[in-house]
Design a protein around this motif. Structure first.
Motif, PDB file in Angstrom:
ATOM      1  N   PRO A  26       0.743  -1.133   0.071  1.00 46.81           N
ATOM      2  CA  PRO A  26      -0.079   0.036  -0.287  1.00 46.81           C
ATOM      3  C   PRO A  26       0.995   1.307   0.073  1.00 46.81           C
ATOM      4  CG  PRO A  26      -0.929  -1.678   1.751  1.00 46.81           C
ATOM      5  CD  PRO A  26       0.381  -1.977   1.031  1.00 46.81           C
ATOM      6  N   GLN A  27       0.385   2.455  -0.841  1.00 40.42           N
ATOM      7  CA  GLN A  27       1.224   3.406  -0.964  1.00 40.42           C
ATOM      8  C   GLN A  27       1.333   4.087   0.421  1.00 40.42           C
ATOM      9  OE1 GLN A  27       2.477   4.692  -4.166  1.00 40.42           O
ATOM     10  NE2 GLN A  27       3.537   6.030  -2.568  1.00 40.42           N
ATOM     11  N   GLN A  28       0.538   4.058   1.487  1.00 38.33           N
ATOM     12  CA  GLN A  28       0.608   4.740   2.716  1.00 38.33           C
ATOM     13  C   GLN A  28       1.865   4.196   3.421  1.00 38.33           C
ATOM     14  OE1 GLN A  28      -1.287   7.294   3.880  1.00 38.33           O
ATOM     15  NE2 GLN A  28       0.287   7.395   5.392  1.00 38.33           N
ATOM     16  N   GLN A  29       1.729   2.619   3.363  1.00 44.09           N
ATOM     17  CA  GLN A  29       2.932   1.969   4.068  1.00 44.09           C
ATOM     18  C   GLN A  29       4.136   2.378   3.234  1.00 44.09           C
ATOM     19  OE1 GLN A  29       2.339  -2.183   4.065  1.00 44.09           O
ATOM     20  NE2 GLN A  29       3.380  -2.394   5.907  1.00 44.09           N
ATOM     21  N   GLN A  30       4.328   2.514   1.940  1.00 40.92           N
ATOM     22  CA  GLN A  30       5.296   3.024   1.307  1.00 40.92           C
ATOM     23  C   GLN A  30       5.818   4.301   1.957  1.00 40.92           C
ATOM     24  OE1 GLN A  30       5.644   2.434  -2.950  1.00 40.92           O
ATOM     25  NE2 GLN A  30       4.302   0.859  -3.080  1.00 40.92           N
ATOM     26  N   ASP A  31       5.015   5.234   1.958  1.00 39.58           N
ATOM     27  CA  ASP A  31       5.219   6.747   2.466  1.00 39.58           C
ATOM     28  C   ASP A  31       5.888   6.576   3.887  1.00 39.58           C
ATOM     29  OD1 ASP A  31       4.533   7.534  -0.042  1.00 39.58           O
ATOM     30  OD2 ASP A  31       2.563   8.207   0.512  1.00 39.58           O
ATOM     31  N   ASP A  32       5.193   5.851   4.883  1.00 46.04           N
ATOM     32  CA  ASP A  32       5.334   5.731   6.112  1.00 46.04           C
ATOM     33  C   ASP A  32       6.862   5.306   6.337  1.00 46.04           C
ATOM     34  OD1 ASP A  32       2.875   6.518   6.675  1.00 46.04           O
ATOM     35  OD2 ASP A  32       2.267   4.657   7.405  1.00 46.04           O
ATOM     36  N   LEU A  33       7.197   4.211   5.548  1.00 47.36           N
ATOM     37  CA  LEU A  33       8.529   3.557   5.782  1.00 47.36           C
ATOM     38  C   LEU A  33       9.633   4.318   4.636  1.00 47.36           C
ATOM     39  CD1 LEU A  33       7.627  -0.022   5.771  1.00 47.36           C
ATOM     40  CD2 LEU A  33       8.330   1.243   7.869  1.00 47.36           C
ATOM     41  N   ARG A  34       9.042   5.158   4.043  1.00 47.45           N
ATOM     42  CA  ARG A  34       9.960   6.015   2.889  1.00 47.45           C
ATOM     43  C   ARG A  34      10.652   4.971   1.996  1.00 47.45           C
ATOM     44  NH1 ARG A  34      13.628   8.666   6.291  1.00 47.45           N
ATOM     45  NH2 ARG A  34      12.694   7.569   8.170  1.00 47.45           N
ATOM     46  N   ILE A  35      10.103   4.015   1.240  1.00 49.51           N
ATOM     47  CA  ILE A  35      10.386   3.346   0.464  1.00 49.51           C
ATOM     48  C   ILE A  35      10.440   4.067  -0.831  1.00 49.51           C
ATOM     49  CG2 ILE A  35       9.886   1.072  -0.883  1.00 49.51           C
ATOM     50  CD1 ILE A  35       8.497   0.002   1.873  1.00 49.51           C
ATOM     51  N   SER A  36      11.533   4.063  -1.351  1.00 48.69           N
ATOM     52  CA  SER A  36      11.857   5.069  -2.656  1.00 48.69           C
ATOM     53  C   SER A  36      11.119   4.435  -3.709  1.00 48.69           C
ATOM     54  CB  SER A  36      13.091   5.235  -2.930  1.00 48.69           C
ATOM     55  OG  SER A  36      13.787   5.599  -1.598  1.00 48.69           O
ATOM     56  N   GLY A  37      11.103   3.096  -3.984  1.00 46.57           N
ATOM     57  CA  GLY A  37      10.441   2.443  -5.073  1.00 46.57           C
ATOM     58  C   GLY A  37      10.161   0.935  -5.051  1.00 46.57           C
ATOM     59  N   CYS A  38       9.218   0.581  -5.821  1.00 42.53           N
ATOM     60  CA  CYS A  38       8.827  -0.840  -5.652  1.00 42.53           C
ATOM     61  C   CYS A  38       8.820  -1.543  -6.981  1.00 42.53           C
ATOM     62  CB  CYS A  38       7.175  -0.977  -4.955  1.00 42.53           C
ATOM     63  SG  CYS A  38       7.344  -1.259  -3.446  1.00 42.53           S
ATOM     64  N   LEU A  39       9.390  -2.508  -7.140  1.00 45.22           N
ATOM     65  CA  LEU A  39       9.512  -3.233  -8.372  1.00 45.22           C
ATOM     66  C   LEU A  39       8.684  -4.713  -8.367  1.00 45.22           C
ATOM     67  CD1 LEU A  39      12.776  -2.427 -10.211  1.00 45.22           C
ATOM     68  CD2 LEU A  39      10.633  -1.815 -10.886  1.00 45.22           C
ATOM     69  N   SER A  40       7.964  -4.890  -9.150  1.00 42.70           N
ATOM     70  CA  SER A  40       7.217  -6.380  -9.079  1.00 42.70           C
ATOM     71  C   SER A  40       8.138  -7.557  -9.822  1.00 42.70           C
ATOM     72  CB  SER A  40       5.852  -6.107  -9.634  1.00 42.70           C
ATOM     73  OG  SER A  40       5.042  -5.562  -8.735  1.00 42.70           O
TER      74      SER A  40
END
Lengths: 130, 511
Positions: free
Chosen positions: A91-105
């Protein structure tokens, strides 16, 4: 980018291998770990410029690893790219909270991963220069 | 009807009284006449002794007296006759009225003076009594019918109650004041109350505060007059959260007013767990399929982009692609075989196979995997005769799954040992795979062969779909009439194994 160090964390030895070859061929220094706990130890010890981690791993998952990284002063701002083979995106919120710069599938393109890493490091450099 | 009977009773009493009076009057007249006659004879005897002129005078007075008495008697008789006739006529009228002859007033008092009319009256009374007897008989039959209907109704009620009481789902019926009308044993167990002593008590009191959402749901359904509503409700039962599918229907009276609510609670905890397991399975399978696919995609892209500088690297990349494609194929085969065995569509080619040889073949495959983790794999001692009649490919898969599972959940430096033993008495072969792995908690050991099940505590140890052991069980038990077994101790290790019927010596040569 020859002076940049990348930590690759994945329990799939073949993925670590192919990512390492791609990055080394493009001038990066690569260190690797096969689970989150090992990755955390290496991150604290080696202080890489960027971390590429798998989401689902034994011992410690990718998300748990990022949470631990964010709790530590020396790795608080280290950019993270998450590789995921799960059927749903983080989830985008979780990415933002953890400051994940990018996600690749998974399956992912090594070229795309390289492009992502270069973009993130370039932006980081710009912010640092400012 | 009752009034008519009452009237006829009264009329009967009057007639009886009149009859008795009439008898007394006639008896009196006869007695008076006899007395006067006797006196007249006594006076006649006196004339013979000298009273010559006295005779005619005395006779005339006696005759006059007699005449007067007779006349009075006749008048009295007539008067009584009229009264009697009047009473009888009124009785006749009552009978006629009772029989429904509204316009017909029946015989008159004068008419009853004729014998034919009395005969007609007798007929009327006779018909009336016959009618009454017929009606009484009819009513007796009706009473019998009603009794049978009551018995049937009571039986039906008991049957309905028995059905409701025997339903495994909890059934609760409340009235328009939210008080309990009926509940079955399952409801009593679920909400912890005595169903026989709880009638007419408010539901909210019976089920406890922590479950008040259920009482509120029923109350709301009743007020909203919804024909049927459905909701999933969670209750804590003996410390365990259980999910119930609650269906609530309003009960309507003859005026279409809601007079109560029926609630049926079906425990869907297991279905929910299966649904969750399926979701997890999709997630795991997705991960398991994508992982080798990711390697294939990445390595092939590297080859295409010329990232492999030399021939040796190119071969290495091609080898990885080949191995990962095989891994992908095995996974897909596992999924398909599980589905095929379940649906009974799998083609089984049984042949005589030596288990020792089959295990040796599979050990070669698993050893390279074990060496990567520095795990020692120990094979079995040679066995003289351990032939079984099995599908070679399927049994290979069983052995590989058990061995790879043991290696997967054993830490570096551990060991995995596979053994076979022949039980001549029971005529079976037993294969055991013993590891020094993480072990399985006692409360989870019963589920390890379940489809999609993964031991919670060991999920982090290794990836998996939860299909491998299920497939072992399906192949051994469903396809080969064997038996699987497992024992385990956390931190010490696990022993998985299976038994198969031994092939007879008369069977065909080993394939």
């Amino acid at each position: 980018m020859a002076d940049k160090k990348v930590l690759v964390v994945d329990d799939e030895i073949h993925i670590v291998h192919v990512v390492a070859i791609k990055l080394r061929n493009n001038g990066f220094e690569v260190i690797s770990a096969d689970n989150g706990a090992e990755g955390l130890k290496l991150a604290l010890a080696e202080k890489p410029d960027i971390i590429v981690t798998d989401y689902q791993m034994p011992v410690m998952t990718g998300l748990e690893l990022v949470e631990k990284l964010r709790q530590n002063e020396s790795t608080r701002d280290t950019p993270v790219v998450m590789l995921t083979a799960r059927s749903f995106a983080i989830p985008q919120q979780q990415q933002d909270d953890l400051r994940i710069s990018g996600c690749l599938s998974k399956p992912f393109s090594p070229k795309e991963l390289l492009g992502n890493i270069e973009d993130i490091l370039y932006q980081k450099q710009l912010i640092a220069d400012d | 009807m009752l009034i008519a009977v009452e009237r006829s009773k009264k009329a009967g009493v009057v007639v009886l009284k009149l009859g008795r009076s009439l008898y007394a009057i006639v008896a009196l007249i006869v007695a008076c006449t006899l007395l006067i006659g006797t006196l007249a004879e006594g006076q006649d005897s006196g004339t013979e002794e000298g009273w010559y002129f006295a005779g005619p005078v005395q006779r005339a007075s006696v005759a006059l007296g007699c005449g007067v008495v007779v006349a009075m008697g006749v008048i009295w008789l007539g008067w009584y006759w009229f009264r009697l006739a009047g009473a009888v006529a009124s009785i006749a009228r009552l009978f006629k009225e009772d029989q429904g002859h509204e316009g017909d007033t029946g015989p008159s008092v004068l008419g009853l003076l004729k014998l034919t009319e009395i005969d007609a009256l007798r007929k009327v009374v006779g018909e009336y009594l016959e009618g009454r007897a017929a009606r009484a008989s009819e009513q007796t039959n009706q009473i019998k019918d009603l009794r049978i209907q009551i018995q049937l109704s009571q039986k039906r009620e008991k049957n309905t109650e028995a059905i409701i009481y025997s339903i495994r789902d909890a059934v609760i019926v409340i009235d328009e004041y939210d008080k309990l009308l009926m509940a079955n044993e399952a409801a009593g167990r679920l909400f912890d109350f005595d169903v026989r002593r709880s009638q007419h008590r408010p539901l909210s009191e019976l089920i406890g505060r922590d479950r008040s959402q259920f009482a509120e749901f029923l109350s709301h359904s009743r007020k909203s007059r919804n024909q049927a509503t459905r909701r999933e409700i969670e209750f804590s039962e003996q410390g365990e959260r259980r999910v119930h599918d609650c269906i609530v229907s309003c009960v309507y009276d003859q005026n279409q007013q809601v007079c109560g609510v029926v609630a049926v609670l079906h425990d869907i905890t297991r279905e929910k767990q299966i649904q969750q397991m399926k979701n997890d399975f999709v997630s795991h399978v997705s991960h398991e399929l994508k992982t080798p696919l990711a390697s294939i995609t990445a390595y092939s892209e590297m080859l295409v982009d010329g990232e492999a500088d030399d021939e040796s690297t190119r071969r290495e990349f091609c080898s990885v692609i080949q191995n990962q494609a095989q891994r992908l194929n095995r996974l897909i085969e596992d999924i398909l075989n599980t589905s095929r065995i379940e649906s009974g569509l799998i083609k089984v080619n049984k042949e005589l196979v030596s288990l020792t040889m089959l295990i040796e073949e599979q050990l070669q495959m698993i050893r390279s995997y074990a060496e990567e983790k520095s795990i020692q794999v120990v094979g079995q001692k040679p066995i003289v005769f351990d032939r079984v009649y099995v599908d070679r490919d399927m049994m290979s898969q069983v052995i590989v799954n058990l061995l790879s599972n043991a290696v997967k959940y054993t830490s570096s430096g551990g060991s995995v040992k596979i053994e076979t033993a022949v039980d001549e008495v029971a005529s079976l072969v037993r294969v055991t795979v013993v590891d020094t792995g993480v072990g399985i908690p006692e409360d989870e050991i019963g589920h390890v062969f379940d489809k999609f099940y993964r031991v919670g505590a060991n999920k982090k140890q290794a990836k998996g779909t939860g299909l491998g052991l299920n497939l072992v069980k399906e192949i051994v038990e469903k396809v080969h009439d064997g038996r699987v077994f497992v024992t385990s101790q956390v931190g010490v290790g696990s022993t998985f194994g299976f038994e198969l019927p031994l092939a007879t010596r008369e069977s065909a040569p080993i394939a």
